[in-house]
Write an enzyme that holds these catalytic residues in place. Structure first.
Site, PDB file in Angstrom:
ATOM      1  N   SER A  97       0.696  -1.114  -0.121  1.00  0.00           N
ATOM      2  CA  SER A  97       0.093  -0.214   0.224  1.00  0.00           C
ATOM      3  C   SER A  97       0.990   1.131   0.017  1.00  0.00           C
ATOM      4  CB  SER A  97      -0.855  -0.081   1.298  1.00  0.00           C
ATOM      5  OG  SER A  97      -0.016   0.280   2.299  1.00  0.00           O
ATOM      6  N   ASP A 102      -0.799  -1.461  -4.318  1.00  0.00           N
ATOM      7  CA  ASP A 102      -2.104  -1.983  -3.696  1.00  0.00           C
ATOM      8  C   ASP A 102      -2.890  -0.510  -3.494  1.00  0.00           C
ATOM      9  OD1 ASP A 102      -4.349  -3.350  -2.893  1.00  0.00           O
ATOM     10  OD2 ASP A 102      -3.539  -3.541  -0.879  1.00  0.00           O
ATOM     11  N   GLU A 109     -10.020  -0.426 -10.503  1.00  0.00           N
ATOM     12  CA  GLU A 109     -11.024  -0.894  -9.726  1.00  0.00           C
ATOM     13  C   GLU A 109     -12.394  -0.125 -10.037  1.00  0.00           C
ATOM     14  OE1 GLU A 109     -10.474  -0.967  -5.392  1.00  0.00           O
ATOM     15  OE2 GLU A 109     -12.161  -0.220  -4.828  1.00  0.00           O
ATOM     16  N   HIS A 155     -12.602  -4.079   3.473  1.00  0.00           N
ATOM     17  CA  HIS A 155     -11.109  -4.392   4.314  1.00  0.00           C
ATOM     18  C   HIS A 155     -11.118  -4.508   5.712  1.00  0.00           C
ATOM     19  CE1 HIS A 155      -9.540  -2.290   0.539  1.00  0.00           C
ATOM     20  NE2 HIS A 155      -8.970  -3.349   0.214  1.00  0.00           N
ATOM     21  N   HIS A 214     -10.743  -8.271  -3.289  1.00  0.00           N
ATOM     22  CA  HIS A 214     -10.000  -7.499  -2.074  1.00  0.00           C
ATOM     23  C   HIS A 214     -10.736  -7.943  -0.679  1.00  0.00           C
ATOM     24  CE1 HIS A 214      -7.412  -4.510  -4.079  1.00  0.00           C
ATOM     25  NE2 HIS A 214      -8.092  -4.878  -4.922  1.00  0.00           N
ATOM     26  N   GLY A 215     -10.106  -7.670   0.448  1.00  0.00           N
ATOM     27  CA  GLY A 215     -10.780  -8.080   1.708  1.00  0.00           C
ATOM     28  C   GLY A 215     -10.634  -9.316   2.012  1.00  0.00           C
ATOM     29  N   ASN A 217      -4.547  -9.198   3.748  1.00  0.00           N
ATOM     30  CA  ASN A 217      -3.537  -8.389   4.695  1.00  0.00           C
ATOM     31  C   ASN A 217      -3.831  -8.457   6.007  1.00  0.00           C
ATOM     32  OD1 ASN A 217      -2.053  -6.378   5.597  1.00  0.00           O
ATOM     33  ND2 ASN A 217      -2.968  -4.368   4.636  1.00  0.00           N
TER      34      ASN A 217
HETATM   35  P1  13P Z   1      -7.974  -7.634   4.284  1.00  0.00           P
HETATM   36  O1  13P Z   1      -7.049  -6.702   5.169  1.00  0.00           O
HETATM   37  O2  13P Z   1      -9.479  -7.526   4.579  1.00  0.00           O
HETATM   38  O3  13P Z   1      -7.443  -8.867   4.079  1.00  0.00           O
HETATM   39  O4  13P Z   1      -7.671  -6.847   2.551  1.00  0.00           O
HETATM   40  C1  13P Z   1      -6.591  -6.790   1.847  1.00  0.00           C
HETATM   41  C2  13P Z   1      -6.845  -6.347   0.894  1.00  0.00           C
HETATM   42  O5  13P Z   1      -7.728  -6.138   0.115  1.00  0.00           O
HETATM   43  C3  13P Z   1      -5.590  -5.521   0.264  1.00  0.00           C
HETATM   44  O6  13P Z   1      -5.994  -4.597  -0.927  1.00  0.00           O
END
Ligand code: 13P
Length: 287
Positions: free
Chosen positions: A49, A84, A135, A177, A207-208, A231
């Site tokens: 990021s 990211d 995105e 996220h 994502h997420g 993440n």
């Molecule tokens: P998380 O932190 O929810 O796993 O999401 C990671 C993400 O989408 C990075 O762009």
């Protein structure tokens, strides 16, 4: 081997599995991710990021560290170093710094401005063999200061962005996220199916990835998701293992305070989390 994310994701889409993007925060994170990928014989995407890039002394430092580690650790599986949720200027800076892949997140702009800016990043990145993620429909929650409304993407807009020639497309389908709230409605598979129908072979990005139940992950992959971002889950695993080490008083025993000892349980916990995800996503032995 540092490569763009295009080939590994096209292969994943055709083979009905997903490549994990694991966000890195420091040397331990990077080493844990690279070693696990090699041990699992899996392709991997290292996500950075803008906030983490700044923390690690800038994108050039990150690129130099990753390239040197790939060489020193003899990493032969495909590795993409990917920005990211990048801003327009952040994407340009990463292209300049030697990243092999960038995400330009224009989801907070109107669709016309998102298209214009994405097009320009594609032109510059592709001239250097760098892959691009775009995105549509902001991912919910907050990641490193990037706050998304959690809107569900319009499939027609996804097609407009896919037609620009991006290599992978992130579309909001109710994903968030960070940790999912107890009253979360789950992923919107109807919208995902529609996006897949309109965008064809385009690898889709989820994502997420933290906390999404296994059956939903598998269904998302069956509907065209070829890249899944994780993440928070590695951060939670690292924090939990580190807390246990300190609460057990191990930092006070012998030279337990040595950072190489203090950070070891967290390092092992990141590796275990990444391995588990690679097995779930189906990328093991796909290098
Ligand atoms: P998380 O932190 O929810 O796993 O999401 C990671 C993400 O989408 C990075 O762009």
């Amino acid at each position: 081997m540092l490569v763009s994310a295009k080939e590994m994701l096209d292969k994943a889409k055709a083979g009905h599995y997903a490549v994990g993007q694991f966000n890195i925060n420091n040397l331990e994170w990077t080493k844990a991710a690279l070693q696990t990928a090699q041990e699992c014989n899996s392709p991997i995407i290292l996500g950075v990021s803008e906030g983490a890039g700044k923390y690690m002394c800038g994108f050039k430092t990150v690129a130099a560290m990753v390239k040197a580690m790939i060489e020193t650790l003899n990493i032969t599986v495909p590795v993409a170093l990917h920005l990211d949720h990048g801003s327009y200027d952040g994407a340009l800076a990463c292209i300049d710094a030697g990243f092999s892949s960038v995400m330009f997140d224009g989801s907070h702009y109107g669709i016309d401005e998102n298209i214009e800016k994405t097009k320009e990043i594609i032109r510059i990145a592709h001239a250097q063999g760098i892959s691009v993620e775009a995105e549509v429909g902001a991912i919910g929650g907050e990641e490193d200061g990037v706050i998304g409304s959690g809107e569900v993407a319009d499939p027609a807009e996804c097609k407009m962005i896919a037609d620009l020639g991006v290599d992978m497309l992130a579309a909001g389908i109710g994903n968030i996220h960070g940790k999912y709230p107890a009253n979360w409605n789950g992923l919107n598979f109807d919208v995902l199916a529609k996006i897949q129908e309109l965008t064809g072979k385009m690898p889709l990005v989820l994502h997420g990835g933290t906390g999404i139940p296994e059956d939903m992950i598998k269904e998302a992959i069956s509907l065209g998701v070829s890249k899944i971002n994780v993440n928070t889950e590695c951060q939670l695993a690292f924090a939990d293992a580190t807390r246990k080490y300190i609460e057990a008083g191990k930092d006070l025993q012998g030279k337990g305070y040595d950072p190489r000892k203090l950070l070891a349980p967290g390092f092992d916990a990141i590796k275990a989390t990444i391995k588990e995800k690679m097995e779930l996503f189906g990328s093991v032995d796909k290098a």
